[in-house]
Design a protein around this motif. Structure first.
Motif, short mmCIF file in Angstrom:
data_model
loop_
_atom_site.label_atom_id
_atom_site.label_comp_id
_atom_site.label_asym_id
_atom_site.label_seq_id
_atom_site.Cartn_x
_atom_site.Cartn_y
_atom_site.Cartn_z
N SER A 109 32.39 62.16 28.25
CA SER A 109 30.91 61.62 28.05
C SER A 109 29.94 62.48 28.99
O SER A 109 30.48 62.58 30.31
CB SER A 109 30.83 60.29 28.13
OG SER A 109 31.34 59.67 29.30
N SER A 115 29.38 59.63 24.78
CA SER A 115 28.80 61.09 24.45
C SER A 115 28.03 60.79 23.26
O SER A 115 28.43 60.29 22.37
CB SER A 115 30.03 62.07 24.43
OG SER A 115 29.30 63.30 24.08
N SER A 179 29.19 59.88 33.73
CA SER A 179 30.38 60.76 32.79
C SER A 179 31.64 60.12 33.26
O SER A 179 32.02 59.57 34.44
CB SER A 179 30.49 62.21 33.31
OG SER A 179 31.68 62.88 32.63
#
Length: 580
Positions: A109, A115, A179
């Motif tokens: 992501s 994501s 992330s």
């Protein structure tokens, strides 16, 4: 043996219903400029997906560029064992940021979890050097215009998958990001948790700290509800799960200086299994092991102008349980990081019009201004294109009134999407496009906290199709409700105008109106008899239900699961804007 093959597979796929024509700027359930979704169709269709398989002597890996670069299979050849969970259907469900999450496989992501393109195609490239084969997937993302690439690679004798992520900000401004690499693995009652000792942040109905060695669950059957675990100071940095009944396990290791984040997410057994079943065909269960460069999901970092950062992590499939303290960090010889591709815009249908407009503006050629996007396209000016504002203003000044109104709307949406709501309101106020009036209303309500002006914006909408679209009906009702009892009749007229729609979001607002009008029993009945889809980390129905319980003098129900909302504590930097 070291090879790569490209194929096409057909997967059952459930289409999504967009939330509506109003952009997702300042929408707590969306992320601009992507459209969000409110519903998943009941019956799937057939859809083709590109797949890339890479294979070493020991493992076979399958990657799908059409699912955001997700790893769909990590197969241990000698044991004949699949170590990832991947459902035989793409059935998106209501989880942020776009309300279109589907579980399974390994997803990377960026710039937010999960994501925004996890069910969308991205670009990819296959490359080889003397010792390794590489599959890189990525794009220039639409939100901020940053580049991300995830590179998967194998050496001939590797029994592990090497994953390298590269993030780059080409802009002149810093942008926030988070992330996580999220691996979905099969979840059976006997699935064992092999995680480090140390202090762990637990996220379920509350946020608290535990000592994993003394208090942590040891297997899936020990978890009774959906729960997230974040390691704060692990005593080692390898972790994973193993399921004896499947003879399958997956482990992860990375350099803690680059990738300190460790997370386990389980929906447990019993009451919350439906949250996994909703994205499968047969109710098979999945849990998630995650890693990332940040320590938990309550914070974001900033990627500075011109900054490139990267980190490497390793996924180790296993047919036997592993001692995590004996898993060493691999040191494969990887190609130089500056040879990892940084991809451009991935989906032409989303960016081509805006690129043509920017090109026409640069040339100063009014004859090259493209037709403004139609009302049914849900294409909104890309916030990640930093030079688009002047081109949008120029297009508005250079076109006839009807086109000018659309370009002003798009300029206002772009400004709002870039976090400039006051400038957006000034531009939107010059547009006669009803979508501009609707977006203005949202900004007046959420940014200015001015429901009076928001309600006036909604009242100025001229087109019946916009005025009666459920997205507008819902947001209008929230603005009118904020004005108190004086708007009850007006609210009732709008809700009655769409009363035959089987729309759960409209039903929710109708229940709120009934309660505000003093008929809490009718509100109770409506909520109790509406079949709600499950939606993660949203609590509006639950708050309304608590008010109705109190009005009717009912004993509070511990967890009204039938409302379709979870009961997690508020935690996580998943939303850009608060609910209103």
């Amino acid at each position: 043996m070291l090879e790569a093959t490209e194929t096409t597979e057909v997967l059952l796929t459930h289409p999504l219903v967009p939330s509506g024509p109003i952009p997702t700027a300042y929408d707590p359930h969306g992320v601009y400029p992507y459209e969000s979704y409110c519903e998943t169709s009941q019956r799937p269709v057939m859809k083709k997906y590109r797949m890339v398989s890479i294979e070493s002597d020991y493992i076979r890996v399958k990657i799908c560029p059409d699912l955001g670069g997700r790893v769909c299979s990590l197969f241990l050849k000698e044991k004949g064992v699949e170590t990832l969970f991947f459902p035989n259907v793409i059935r998106p469900v209501r989880i942020l940021p776009r309300q279109s999450f589907t579980g399974g496989g390994i997803e990377l992501s960026f710039p937010i979890s999960h994501s925004p393109v996890e069910t969308a195609p991205v670009l990819y490239e296959i490359a080889r050097d003397r010792t390794r084969i590489y599959v890189s997937c990525g794009e220039r993302e639409l939100r901020f215009g940053m580049n991300w690439t995830v590179e998967y690679s194998l050496g001939e004798s590797d029994d592990f998958l090497t994953q390298r992520a590269v993030f780059f900000n080409p802009d002149s401004e810093a942008h926030p990001w988070m992330s996580w690499s999220n691996a979905g693995v099969p979840a059976r009652p006997d699935t064992e948790f092999h995680f480090p000792d140390g202090p762990v942040l637990v996220h379920d109905c509350e946020v608290r700290n535990i000592d994993w060695k003394a208090e942590g669950p040891r297997r899936q059957s020990d978890v009774q509800r959906m729960t997230g675990f974040f390691w704060k100071k692990p005593d080692c940095y390898a972790f994973g799960v193993f399921t004896p009944s499947l003879s399958a396990g997956l482990y992860h290791v990375a350099d803690p200086c680059e990738t300190p984040g460790i997370k386990l997410w389980s929906d447990g057994i019993g009451r919350d299994e439906a949250w996994v079943s909703q994205y499968t065909l047969d109710g098979e269960q999945c849990l998630e092991v995650q890693a990332g460069p940040l320590v938990d999901q309550s914070v974001k970092d900033a990627l500075n102008p011109g900054q490139l950062r990267h980190h490497v992590e390793f996924w180790i499939p296993s047919g036997t349980p592993r001692n995590i303290r004996e898993i060493s960090l691999p040191h494969p010889s990887l190609r130089a990081v500056d040879t990892v591709p940084l991809f451009g815009w991935a989906r032409n249908e989303e960016v081509s019009l805006w690129l043509h407009l920017a090109s026409a503006h640069k040339a100063g050629d009014c004859s090259r201004i493209p037709a403004a996007p139609d009302i049914d396209s849900n294409r909104w000016a890309i916030s990640g294109m930093a030079n688009l504002g002047d081109a949008l203003s120029w297009a508005a000044q250079s076109t006839e009134v009807s086109e000018r109104d659309i370009w002003r709307f798009q300029q206002g949406a772009w400004l709002a999407g870039r976090g400039e709501p006051d400038a957006a309101l000034a531009v939107l106020g010059q547009s006669g496009d009803d979508r501009a009036r609707s977006l203005s209303a949202r900004l007046w309500l959420t940014h200015k906290r001015d429901p009076h002006t928001a309600a006036d914006c909604f009242r100025a909408i001229e087109a019946e199709a916009i005025a009666l679209h459920p997205q507008v009906v819902i947001e209008r009702d929230k603005a009118l409700a904020a004005l108190g009892r004086e708007t009850l009749d007006e609210r009732g007229r709008w809700l009655q105008a769409v009363s035959s729609l089987e729309d759960e979001w409209v039903a929710e607002r109708r229940a709120s109106w009934l309660h505000d009008a003093g008929d809490s029993q009718a509100a109770f009945n409506l909520l109790r008899n509406t079949r709600f889809q499950l939606v993660h980390q949203r609590y509006e129905r639950t708050r309304l239900w608590r008010q109705i319980e109190a009005s009717l003098g009912l004993e509070p129900e511990a967890y009204p699961v039938w409302l379709g909302e979870d009961d997690l504590a508020d935690f996580g930097a998943y939303r850009e804007h608060p609910e209103f």
